[in-house]
Scaffold this motif. Structure first.
Motif, PDB file in Angstrom:
ATOM      1  N   ILE A 190      46.898  46.096  52.837  1.00  0.00           N
ATOM      2  CA  ILE A 190      47.423  46.537  51.540  1.00  0.00           C
ATOM      3  C   ILE A 190      46.275  47.042  50.671  1.00  0.00           C
ATOM      4  CG2 ILE A 190      48.516  45.772  49.399  1.00  0.00           C
ATOM      5  CD1 ILE A 190      50.129  43.802  51.029  1.00  0.00           C
ATOM      6  N   ARG A 191      46.463  48.211  50.051  1.00  0.00           N
ATOM      7  CA  ARG A 191      45.457  48.738  49.125  1.00  0.00           C
ATOM      8  C   ARG A 191      45.724  48.161  47.740  1.00  0.00           C
ATOM      9  NH1 ARG A 191      42.570  52.698  51.380  1.00  0.00           N
ATOM     10  NH2 ARG A 191      41.856  53.522  49.375  1.00  0.00           N
ATOM     11  N   LEU A 192      44.653  47.723  47.095  1.00  0.00           N
ATOM     12  CA  LEU A 192      44.774  46.991  45.839  1.00  0.00           C
ATOM     13  C   LEU A 192      44.062  47.706  44.699  1.00  0.00           C
ATOM     14  CD1 LEU A 192      43.978  43.424  47.198  1.00  0.00           C
ATOM     15  CD2 LEU A 192      46.231  44.295  46.568  1.00  0.00           C
ATOM     16  N   ILE A 193      44.429  47.321  43.479  1.00  0.00           N
ATOM     17  CA  ILE A 193      43.695  47.724  42.284  1.00  0.00           C
ATOM     18  C   ILE A 193      42.438  46.865  42.212  1.00  0.00           C
ATOM     19  CG2 ILE A 193      43.766  47.844  39.767  1.00  0.00           C
ATOM     20  CD1 ILE A 193      46.872  48.081  40.081  1.00  0.00           C
ATOM     21  N   ARG A 194      41.286  47.489  42.023  1.00  0.00           N
ATOM     22  CA  ARG A 194      40.009  46.791  42.103  1.00  0.00           C
ATOM     23  C   ARG A 194      39.537  46.337  40.728  1.00  0.00           C
ATOM     24  NH1 ARG A 194      35.744  47.512  46.063  1.00  0.00           N
ATOM     25  NH2 ARG A 194      33.828  46.523  45.336  1.00  0.00           N
ATOM     26  N   LEU A 195      39.086  45.082  40.651  1.00  0.00           N
ATOM     27  CA  LEU A 195      38.387  44.608  39.461  1.00  0.00           C
ATOM     28  C   LEU A 195      36.992  45.226  39.433  1.00  0.00           C
ATOM     29  CD1 LEU A 195      39.332  40.819  39.634  1.00  0.00           C
ATOM     30  CD2 LEU A 195      40.356  42.564  38.177  1.00  0.00           C
ATOM     31  N   PRO A 196      36.314  45.231  38.289  1.00  0.00           N
ATOM     32  CA  PRO A 196      34.976  45.833  38.239  1.00  0.00           C
ATOM     33  C   PRO A 196      34.087  45.266  39.340  1.00  0.00           C
ATOM     34  CG  PRO A 196      35.702  45.253  36.036  1.00  0.00           C
ATOM     35  CD  PRO A 196      36.731  44.702  36.979  1.00  0.00           C
ATOM     36  N   PRO A 197      33.532  46.124  40.225  1.00  0.00           N
ATOM     37  CA  PRO A 197      32.791  45.607  41.381  1.00  0.00           C
ATOM     38  C   PRO A 197      31.530  44.845  41.025  1.00  0.00           C
ATOM     39  CG  PRO A 197      32.579  48.005  41.189  1.00  0.00           C
ATOM     40  CD  PRO A 197      33.635  47.586  40.211  1.00  0.00           C
ATOM     41  N   ASN A 198      30.979  45.070  39.828  1.00  0.00           N
ATOM     42  CA  ASN A 198      29.765  44.356  39.434  1.00  0.00           C
ATOM     43  C   ASN A 198      30.054  43.090  38.642  1.00  0.00           C
ATOM     44  OD1 ASN A 198      30.755  45.699  37.215  1.00  0.00           O
ATOM     45  ND2 ASN A 198      28.741  46.174  36.359  1.00  0.00           N
ATOM     46  N   SER A 199      31.332  42.722  38.515  1.00  0.00           N
ATOM     47  CA  SER A 199      31.678  41.546  37.728  1.00  0.00           C
ATOM     48  C   SER A 199      31.595  40.286  38.575  1.00  0.00           C
ATOM     49  CB  SER A 199      33.096  41.681  37.149  1.00  0.00           C
ATOM     50  OG  SER A 199      34.067  41.637  38.181  1.00  0.00           O
ATOM     51  N   ALA A 200      31.342  39.168  37.908  1.00  0.00           N
ATOM     52  CA  ALA A 200      31.250  37.891  38.615  1.00  0.00           C
ATOM     53  C   ALA A 200      32.594  37.497  39.220  1.00  0.00           C
ATOM     54  CB  ALA A 200      30.753  36.804  37.664  1.00  0.00           C
ATOM     55  N   SER A 201      33.698  37.825  38.539  1.00  0.00           N
ATOM     56  CA  SER A 201      35.018  37.472  39.069  1.00  0.00           C
ATOM     57  C   SER A 201      35.319  38.255  40.344  1.00  0.00           C
ATOM     58  CB  SER A 201      36.097  37.720  38.020  1.00  0.00           C
ATOM     59  OG  SER A 201      36.076  39.061  37.570  1.00  0.00           O
ATOM     60  N   ALA A 202      34.931  39.543  40.378  1.00  0.00           N
ATOM     61  CA  ALA A 202      35.141  40.331  41.587  1.00  0.00           C
ATOM     62  C   ALA A 202      34.292  39.792  42.735  1.00  0.00           C
ATOM     63  CB  ALA A 202      34.817  41.798  41.324  1.00  0.00           C
ATOM     64  N   ALA A 203      33.051  39.408  42.436  1.00  0.00           N
ATOM     65  CA  ALA A 203      32.187  38.849  43.477  1.00  0.00           C
ATOM     66  C   ALA A 203      32.764  37.539  44.013  1.00  0.00           C
ATOM     67  CB  ALA A 203      30.785  38.627  42.921  1.00  0.00           C
ATOM     68  N   HIS A 204      33.315  36.722  43.116  1.00  0.00           N
ATOM     69  CA  HIS A 204      33.929  35.462  43.555  1.00  0.00           C
ATOM     70  C   HIS A 204      35.134  35.743  44.449  1.00  0.00           C
ATOM     71  CE1 HIS A 204      35.136  31.185  43.127  1.00  0.00           C
ATOM     72  NE2 HIS A 204      36.342  31.695  43.286  1.00  0.00           N
ATOM     73  N   LEU A 205      35.955  36.727  44.074  1.00  0.00           N
ATOM     74  CA  LEU A 205      37.120  37.064  44.878  1.00  0.00           C
ATOM     75  C   LEU A 205      36.696  37.549  46.264  1.00  0.00           C
ATOM     76  CD1 LEU A 205      40.139  37.510  45.283  1.00  0.00           C
ATOM     77  CD2 LEU A 205      39.888  39.734  44.141  1.00  0.00           C
ATOM     78  N   GLU A 211      35.753  33.964  53.094  1.00  0.00           N
ATOM     79  CA  GLU A 211      35.976  32.642  53.682  1.00  0.00           C
ATOM     80  C   GLU A 211      37.252  32.615  54.517  1.00  0.00           C
ATOM     81  OE1 GLU A 211      36.080  30.083  50.329  1.00  0.00           O
ATOM     82  OE2 GLU A 211      33.947  30.302  49.867  1.00  0.00           O
ATOM     83  N   SER A 212      38.212  33.479  54.149  1.00  0.00           N
ATOM     84  CA  SER A 212      39.476  33.562  54.893  1.00  0.00           C
ATOM     85  C   SER A 212      39.461  34.674  55.934  1.00  0.00           C
ATOM     86  CB  SER A 212      40.645  33.793  53.924  1.00  0.00           C
ATOM     87  OG  SER A 212      40.742  32.748  52.979  1.00  0.00           O
ATOM     88  N   PRO A 261      47.669  30.639  47.489  1.00  0.00           N
ATOM     89  CA  PRO A 261      47.051  29.305  47.499  1.00  0.00           C
ATOM     90  C   PRO A 261      45.868  29.180  48.455  1.00  0.00           C
ATOM     91  CG  PRO A 261      49.155  29.281  48.655  1.00  0.00           C
ATOM     92  CD  PRO A 261      49.060  30.615  48.001  1.00  0.00           C
ATOM     93  N   GLY A 262      45.732  30.093  49.400  1.00  0.00           N
ATOM     94  CA  GLY A 262      44.636  29.974  50.355  1.00  0.00           C
ATOM     95  C   GLY A 262      43.295  30.434  49.845  1.00  0.00           C
ATOM     96  N   LEU A 263      43.254  31.087  48.676  1.00  0.00           N
ATOM     97  CA  LEU A 263      41.993  31.578  48.134  1.00  0.00           C
ATOM     98  C   LEU A 263      41.390  30.561  47.172  1.00  0.00           C
ATOM     99  CD1 LEU A 263      42.748  35.344  47.351  1.00  0.00           C
ATOM    100  CD2 LEU A 263      41.560  34.365  49.327  1.00  0.00           C
ATOM    101  N   ARG A 264      40.083  30.361  47.289  1.00  0.00           N
ATOM    102  CA  ARG A 264      39.385  29.417  46.413  1.00  0.00           C
ATOM    103  C   ARG A 264      39.528  29.862  44.958  1.00  0.00           C
ATOM    104  NH1 ARG A 264      33.917  29.958  45.412  1.00  0.00           N
ATOM    105  NH2 ARG A 264      33.756  31.239  47.290  1.00  0.00           N
ATOM    106  N   PRO A 265      39.948  28.951  44.038  1.00  0.00           N
ATOM    107  CA  PRO A 265      40.175  29.342  42.633  1.00  0.00           C
ATOM    108  C   PRO A 265      38.916  29.855  41.952  1.00  0.00           C
ATOM    109  CG  PRO A 265      41.168  27.204  43.113  1.00  0.00           C
ATOM    110  CD  PRO A 265      40.313  27.541  44.291  1.00  0.00           C
ATOM    111  N   LEU A 266      39.140  30.546  40.850  1.00  0.00           N
ATOM    112  CA  LEU A 266      38.056  31.121  40.053  1.00  0.00           C
ATOM    113  C   LEU A 266      37.639  30.132  38.965  1.00  0.00           C
ATOM    114  CD1 LEU A 266      36.457  33.823  39.454  1.00  0.00           C
ATOM    115  CD2 LEU A 266      38.189  34.235  37.693  1.00  0.00           C
ATOM    116  N   PRO A 267      36.389  29.638  38.977  1.00  0.00           N
ATOM    117  CA  PRO A 267      35.947  28.706  37.929  1.00  0.00           C
ATOM    118  C   PRO A 267      35.433  29.461  36.706  1.00  0.00           C
ATOM    119  CG  PRO A 267      34.231  28.917  39.593  1.00  0.00           C
ATOM    120  CD  PRO A 267      35.372  29.819  40.026  1.00  0.00           C
ATOM    121  N   VAL A 268      35.934  29.117  35.547  1.00  0.00           N
ATOM    122  CA  VAL A 268      35.504  29.763  34.302  1.00  0.00           C
ATOM    123  C   VAL A 268      35.125  28.689  33.292  1.00  0.00           C
ATOM    124  CG1 VAL A 268      36.909  31.823  34.665  1.00  0.00           C
ATOM    125  CG2 VAL A 268      37.878  29.875  33.431  1.00  0.00           C
TER     126      VAL A 268
END
Length: 297
Positions: A190-205, A211-212, A261-268
């Motif tokens: 599936i092609r997705l809408i991308r979060l900013p590639p240089n952001s910490a949240s995108a790197a975490h995702l 991991e999966s 649920p299989g993806l590690r949550p985002l800590p903020v």
């Protein structure tokens, strides 16, 4: 050697440009150069190296910059604390965050804080990167930064406030809309809408997907989570975003949010220079945000 000399010198080292600092300070480039030359005369060594496209600190300059930045930060902190001793209800709180964070994490807290501390100036600033937030915390130009938590950073303390599970956002007529949940592997093609590639949240995702054993592909990029949700609602694409506070799962109307649920949550949470050195108003704001989040959880 004056405090102004040192402030200007630190700014020059960080900007890498005499003219940029002159514009920021509203003075001439010659005036900025005078501050640097005065320091060079007093130290007896070259502190910056002139290059075709700006300046860089010499080895001696880097030593002085580090010491000056630490000293200036400490002095600014002391001045704020003295002001708080004189009047514990006035002052200011400077927070690095964006509109999405204010809307989803801080809206109730801002109202509560303003009611309790009507004379405190509350300033929200947009910083382009986590590194920029850390630098601003270190030099005292920010009090608090709302960040995606990551590895330890020297001189910065981080405090977790929430862990956000990931969801897949799709329009209501999408073939996946009726699913109760999905696995990361279901999104491989599936092609997705991308979060900013240089952001910490995108790197975490990206790390959580790795991991999966999953790599996403993208066809649209956005600057923030709310824009990704809007585009998904309009049927422009699908997006993997954190389950932001205030967004029901599944969402109503034309948008559906499917848990992953299989993806590690985002800590903020918060980043500060030192918790024990925060001004009373800044500490109060951080606590109100945390308490509001705890009540909503």
């Amino acid at each position: 050697m004056t405090l102004d000399d040192l402030r200007v010198f630190v700014a020059v080292c960080r900007a890498g440009s005499l003219s940029a600092v002159a514009r920021d300070l509203g003075c001439t480039q010659s005036a900025v150069s005078q501050h640097v030359r005065r320091l060079e005369r007093e130290t007896g060594t070259a502190l910056v190296e002139r290059q075709p496209r700006g300046v860089v600190p010499t080895q001696a300059g880097r030593i002085l910059e580090a010491a000056a930045a630490e000293g200036i930060s400490g002095l600014d902190l002391a001045v704020r604390q003295l002001r708080d001793l004189v009047d514990g209800h006035s002052g200011y709180v400077r927070v690095a965050t964006g509109a999405t964070t204010v809307r989803h994490f801080m809206s109730d807290a801002v109202v509560t804080f303003r009611r309790r501390h009507p004379r405190v100036s509350l300033e929200f600033r947009t910083v382009s990167s986590g590194r920029g937030s850390f630098d601003a915390l270190a030099d005292g130009t920010l009090d608090l930064a709302w960040i995606t938590l990551g590895p330890p950073v020297r001189g910065i303390e981080q405090r977790a406030v929430a862990e956000l599970p990931w969801v897949l956002a799709v329009p209501a007529d999408d073939p996946l809309a009726e699913r109760a949940s999905a696995a990361a592997g279901d999104l491989t093609d599936i092609r997705l809408i991308r979060l900013p590639p240089n952001s910490a949240s995108a790197a975490h995702l990206e790390a959580a997907c790795a991991e999966s054993g999953v790599r996403f592909t993208y066809d649209t990029s956005v600057a923030d989570w709310d824009t990704a949700l809007l585009l998904a609602e309009l049927g422009v694409g699908r997006a993997v975003v954190p389950a932001l506070p205030g967004l029901p799962v599944p969402a109503g109307g034309r948008l559906r949010l499917i848990p992953l649920p299989g993806l590690r949550p985002l800590p903020v949470g918060w980043a500060v220079r030192r918790w024990d050195a925060l001004s009373p108003p800044a500490r109060a704001f951080a606590d109100i945000v945390e308490n509001a989040r705890a009540r909503a959880a």
